[in-house]
Design an enzyme around this catalytic site. Structure first.
Site, PDB file in Angstrom:
ATOM      1  N   PRO A   1       0.670  -0.818   0.146  1.00 20.93           N
ATOM      2  CA  PRO A   1       0.019  -0.001  -0.373  1.00 20.93           C
ATOM      3  C   PRO A   1       1.069   1.213  -0.284  1.00 20.93           C
ATOM      4  O   PRO A   1       0.582   2.792  -0.464  1.00 20.93           O
ATOM      5  CB  PRO A   1      -0.981  -0.063   0.963  1.00 20.93           C
ATOM      6  CG  PRO A   1      -0.348  -1.232   2.345  1.00 20.93           C
ATOM      7  CD  PRO A   1       0.167  -1.688   1.326  1.00 20.93           C
TER       8      PRO A   1
ATOM      9  N   GLU B   1       2.992  -7.072   8.664  1.00 15.13           N
ATOM     10  CA  GLU B   1       2.708  -5.968   8.816  1.00 15.13           C
ATOM     11  C   GLU B   1       4.189  -5.173   7.740  1.00 15.13           C
ATOM     12  O   GLU B   1       4.031  -4.281   7.486  1.00 15.13           O
ATOM     13  CB  GLU B   1       3.669  -4.753  10.207  1.00 15.13           C
ATOM     14  CG  GLU B   1       2.336  -5.454  11.507  1.00 15.13           C
ATOM     15  CD  GLU B   1       1.225  -4.943  11.329  1.00 15.13           C
ATOM     16  OE1 GLU B   1       1.509  -3.649  10.631  1.00 15.13           O
ATOM     17  OE2 GLU B   1      -0.007  -5.762  10.693  1.00 15.13           O
TER      18      GLU B   1
ATOM     19  N   ARG C   1      -3.611  -8.293 -20.223  1.00 13.80           N
ATOM     20  CA  ARG C   1      -4.983  -7.653 -21.437  1.00 13.80           C
ATOM     21  C   ARG C   1      -3.697  -7.475 -22.596  1.00 13.80           C
ATOM     22  O   ARG C   1      -4.454  -7.670 -23.820  1.00 13.80           O
ATOM     23  CB  ARG C   1      -5.837  -7.371 -21.113  1.00 13.80           C
ATOM     24  CG  ARG C   1      -6.622  -8.136 -20.630  1.00 13.80           C
ATOM     25  CD  ARG C   1      -7.521  -6.316 -20.039  1.00 13.80           C
ATOM     26  NE  ARG C   1      -8.558  -5.824 -20.692  1.00 13.80           N
ATOM     27  CZ  ARG C   1      -9.631  -6.308 -21.227  1.00 13.80           C
ATOM     28  NH1 ARG C   1      -9.858  -7.744 -20.682  1.00 13.80           N
ATOM     29  NH2 ARG C   1     -10.049  -5.302 -21.813  1.00 13.80           N
TER      30      ARG C   1
ATOM     31  N   ASP D   1      -9.818   0.098 -25.188  1.00 16.27           N
ATOM     32  CA  ASP D   1      -9.875  -0.095 -23.355  1.00 16.27           C
ATOM     33  C   ASP D   1     -10.161   1.126 -22.711  1.00 16.27           C
ATOM     34  O   ASP D   1      -9.299   2.120 -23.121  1.00 16.27           O
ATOM     35  CB  ASP D   1      -9.187  -0.741 -22.364  1.00 16.27           C
ATOM     36  CG  ASP D   1      -9.730  -2.601 -22.429  1.00 16.27           C
ATOM     37  OD1 ASP D   1     -10.781  -2.951 -23.091  1.00 16.27           O
ATOM     38  OD2 ASP D   1      -8.304  -2.694 -22.101  1.00 16.27           O
TER      39      ASP D   1
END
Ligand code: 6GU
Length: 233
Positions: free
Chosen positions: A92, A119, A157, A172
């Site tokens: 993150p 963590e 893709r 897309d």
């Protein structure tokens, strides 16, 4: 294109890898996904991969040795075409994954993906290996595995041949050269619970259909994602 996934939960990937599009791409030799259990690089009697954080606090931190040694070993492995590989850490704290980043990743022949849990990794993993740290959005997952599947799914893709002849990823939404959301789609029946398919789509008039779709894209993007219209992205 080859993906080497380093994870404590390789079984999380088996259902995903077995799905039709990816399975077919693997069978055709376009994509290769190799799973590596980080625990196989753990040392000692208890094969521990994590430990308590220095300084205290909740949770466990992934030890540096198994990760660094695993990546070193994977990088030595050379099947002729796949090269050292572009090292990605799913975290993150990383830069946000966008279609632009996906386009960039698809240029690599080989990507090594490090999936964290708990963590996160000891900072020295990052300091020593200098991975490309990537996040899939501003929310917290229980681990990098789901994020790694998102990265693989979006990237393949763009690998030529994976989508087959009929489909193309070029148009897309979010692709370079397309800042608009997709137009609304309809199939049979013509009327369902009082809602009818727009007349023009059943007219067979292709210029009119193209114009309706273009207007629909503009209207939806303005209504839902005006940020996409704001600037060069
Ligand atoms: Cl890559 N990992 C985790 N644990 N949480 C996330 C993420 C990654 N991206 C967004 N949230």
């Amino acid at each position: 294109m080859r993906f080497d996934v380093v994870t404590l939960f390789p079984e999380m990937f088996t259902g995903y890898i077995g799905q039709s599009l990816l399975k077919l791409a693997i069978e055709r030799g376009l994509i290769d996904v190799r799973l590596h259990n980080l625990r196989d690089w753990a040392r000692g009697r208890h094969r521990e991969v994590d430990d308590r954080p220095f300084g205290g606090g909740p949770g466990m931190v992934i030890k540096p040795e198994p990760v660094v040694e695993c990546v070193e070993e994977l990088r030595q492995e050379d099947d002729g075409l796949s090269s050292r590989g572009h090292l990605v850490m799913l975290t993150p704290q990383g830069r946000p994954l966008t279609q632009r980043v996906v386009e960039e990743l698809a240029e690599h022949k080989r990507v090594i993906l490090l999936c964290g849990r708990y963590e996160g990794f000891d900072q020295r993993v990052t300091d020593l290996l200098e991975p490309d740290e990537i996040s899939i959005g501003d929310f917290v997952l229980n681990g990098g595995e789901v994020a790694a599947m998102v990265l693989i799914d979006t990237t393949i893709r763009l690998v030529p041949g994976v989508l087959g002849d009929a489909a193309s990823s070029r148009d897309d939404s979010f692709s370079t050269g397309n800042r608009l959301l997709e137009y609304a789609q309809y199939t049979r029946p013509r009327t369902y619970r009082g809602l009818s398919v727009p007349e023009v789509l059943m007219s067979g008039n292709h210029p009119d259909i193209a114009a309706w779709r273009e207007a629909n894209k503009q209207a939806r993007t303005a209504e839902r994602r005006s940020d996409l219209l704001d600037d060069e992205q």
